[in-house]
Design a protein around this motif. Structure first.
Motif, PDB file in Angstrom:
ATOM      1  N   ALA A 132       0.835  -1.213   0.000  1.00 26.83           N
ATOM      2  CA  ALA A 132       0.000   0.000   0.000  1.00 26.83           C
ATOM      3  C   ALA A 132       0.865   1.256   0.000  1.00 26.83           C
ATOM      4  N   ASN A 133       1.926   1.259   0.806  1.00 23.36           N
ATOM      5  CA  ASN A 133       2.806   2.437   0.848  1.00 23.36           C
ATOM      6  C   ASN A 133       3.438   2.702  -0.507  1.00 23.36           C
ATOM      7  N   MET A 134       3.867   1.645  -1.183  1.00 17.18           N
ATOM      8  CA  MET A 134       4.524   1.828  -2.477  1.00 17.18           C
ATOM      9  C   MET A 134       3.531   2.260  -3.556  1.00 17.18           C
ATOM     10  N   LEU A 135       2.258   1.994  -3.313  1.00 14.55           N
ATOM     11  CA  LEU A 135       1.216   2.479  -4.228  1.00 14.55           C
ATOM     12  C   LEU A 135       0.672   3.844  -3.788  1.00 14.55           C
ATOM     13  N   HIS A 136       1.312   4.414  -2.754  1.00 18.46           N
ATOM     14  CA  HIS A 136       0.925   5.727  -2.203  1.00 18.46           C
ATOM     15  C   HIS A 136      -0.498   5.707  -1.650  1.00 18.46           C
ATOM     16  N   ARG A 137      -0.850   4.616  -1.018  1.00 18.49           N
ATOM     17  CA  ARG A 137      -2.164   4.481  -0.406  1.00 18.49           C
ATOM     18  C   ARG A 137      -1.986   3.913   1.002  1.00 18.49           C
ATOM     19  N   SER A 138      -3.070   3.904   1.775  1.00 16.44           N
ATOM     20  CA  SER A 138      -3.030   3.316   3.108  1.00 16.44           C
ATOM     21  C   SER A 138      -4.141   2.281   3.238  1.00 16.44           C
ATOM     22  N   LEU A 139      -3.921   1.306   4.106  1.00 16.23           N
ATOM     23  CA  LEU A 139      -4.919   0.273   4.364  1.00 16.23           C
ATOM     24  C   LEU A 139      -5.164   0.180   5.865  1.00 16.23           C
ATOM     25  N   LYS A 140      -6.396  -0.066   6.222  1.00 16.56           N
ATOM     26  CA  LYS A 140      -6.746  -0.320   7.621  1.00 16.56           C
ATOM     27  C   LYS A 140      -6.966  -1.817   7.777  1.00 16.56           C
ATOM     28  N   MET A 141      -6.250  -2.425   8.733  1.00 16.39           N
ATOM     29  CA  MET A 141      -6.345  -3.871   8.929  1.00 16.39           C
ATOM     30  C   MET A 141      -7.129  -4.177  10.200  1.00 16.39           C
ATOM     31  N   SER A 142      -8.006  -5.174  10.133  1.00 15.47           N
ATOM     32  CA  SER A 142      -8.735  -5.605  11.334  1.00 15.47           C
ATOM     33  C   SER A 142      -7.810  -6.413  12.235  1.00 15.47           C
ATOM     34  N   LEU A 143      -8.267  -6.695  13.436  1.00 20.44           N
ATOM     35  CA  LEU A 143      -7.497  -7.553  14.334  1.00 20.44           C
ATOM     36  C   LEU A 143      -7.442  -8.984  13.761  1.00 20.44           C
ATOM     37  N   PRO A 144      -6.345  -9.705  14.005  1.00 22.74           N
ATOM     38  CA  PRO A 144      -6.247 -11.070  13.459  1.00 22.74           C
ATOM     39  C   PRO A 144      -7.216 -12.025  14.144  1.00 22.74           C
ATOM     40  N   GLU A 145      -7.728 -12.960  13.346  1.00 20.49           N
ATOM     41  CA  GLU A 145      -8.663 -13.982  13.836  1.00 20.49           C
ATOM     42  C   GLU A 145      -8.161 -15.342  13.368  1.00 20.49           C
ATOM     43  N   ILE A 146      -8.139 -16.316  14.263  1.00 21.05           N
ATOM     44  CA  ILE A 146      -7.712 -17.672  13.894  1.00 21.05           C
ATOM     45  C   ILE A 146      -8.923 -18.485  13.469  1.00 21.05           C
ATOM     46  N   ILE A 147      -8.833 -19.066  12.284  1.00 11.07           N
ATOM     47  CA  ILE A 147      -9.926 -19.912  11.797  1.00 11.07           C
ATOM     48  C   ILE A 147      -9.347 -21.238  11.319  1.00 11.07           C
ATOM     49  N   ARG A 148     -10.180 -22.275  11.294  1.00 13.13           N
ATOM     50  CA  ARG A 148      -9.732 -23.602  10.888  1.00 13.13           C
ATOM     51  C   ARG A 148     -10.743 -24.205   9.916  1.00 13.13           C
ATOM     52  N   GLY A 149     -10.258 -25.061   9.032  1.00 19.76           N
ATOM     53  CA  GLY A 149     -11.157 -25.709   8.090  1.00 19.76           C
ATOM     54  C   GLY A 149     -10.414 -26.126   6.850  1.00 19.76           C
TER      55      GLY A 149
END
Length: 214
Positions: A132-149
């Motif tokens: 995102a930084n190299m594309l001159h943009r920003s991203l908001k990330m959610s908290l990590p969640e563990i999932i299985r399957g």
């Protein structure tokens, strides 16, 4: 369907995306090395864009057993889901590697959720944040969640993304503390986000070309 996706990004744009992903994964590896205090190698052989159904086929063709994934939602000019996926049999090995390898099996099992979430957060944030930084943009990330399957469950999380989902599929090999741990970084995007990504890559290529000409 696959050919339609390949036509969304031209060869130059796909090369630029591959280069950005390589830089992002390299910086993520550096962040992980800071965390574990040991050399960490992450390889990125190729970036592949496929529809979700094909991604499920690929993943379930490679991995017959249960999978564990760190899942985060990213929002910004591009919106989607990011997953760091491992065979479940490798997840404890990864936790053992990042915690120093001296804990008992009981302690490792107890720490598994927390250690996987922290590791996934570092790798996914490092990789996507750099892109995102190299594309001159920003991203908001959610908290990590563990999932299985299996692949079907991991790629069909609710709520579904609007439109036809596209999966950016990266197969990576980890080497942490001399342990070989294979996994996948996957980003799911819809077609509108892929169109935005195409424009951002075009702008990136133009800036790089101008920089080389000056």
């Amino acid at each position: 369907m696959a050919s339609a996706i390949s036509e969304v990004l031209n060869e130059l744009e796909l090369d630029a995306l591959t280069e950005l992903v390589n830089i992002g994964v390299s910086r993520a590896a550096f962040s992980l090395r800071e965390m574990v205090g040991e050399q960490v190698h992450l390889s990125v052989p190729a970036v592949e864009l496929v529809h979700r159904a094909r991604a499920i086929e690929i993943l379930e063709g490679r991995e017959a057993g249960q999978l564990v994934a760190v899942h985060q939602v990213f929002e910004g000019d591009i919106t989607g889901r990011a997953l760091l996926i491992f065979p479940e049999t490798k997840s404890l090995e990864l936790v053992r590697a990042v915690t120093g390898g001296e804990l008992s099996l009981e302690d490792i099992i107890e720490l598994e959720q927390e250690a996987l979430a922290e590791t996934g957060n570092i790798l996914l944030n490092g990789c996507l944040g750099t892109i995102a930084n190299m594309l001159h943009r920003s991203l908001k990330m959610s908290l990590p969640e563990i999932i299985r399957g299996k692949g079907t469950e991991l790629f069909s999380l609710a709520p579904p993304l609007e439109g036809s989902d596209v999966v950016m599929f990266l197969y990576i090999n980890f080497t942490v503390r001399q342990r070989d741990i294979s996994g996948y970084i996957v980003m799911l995007m819809d077609i509108p986000s892929l169109a935005v990504l195409k424009n951002l890559l075009s702008e990136f290529i133009e800036r790089a070309t101008d920089g080389m000409a000056s």
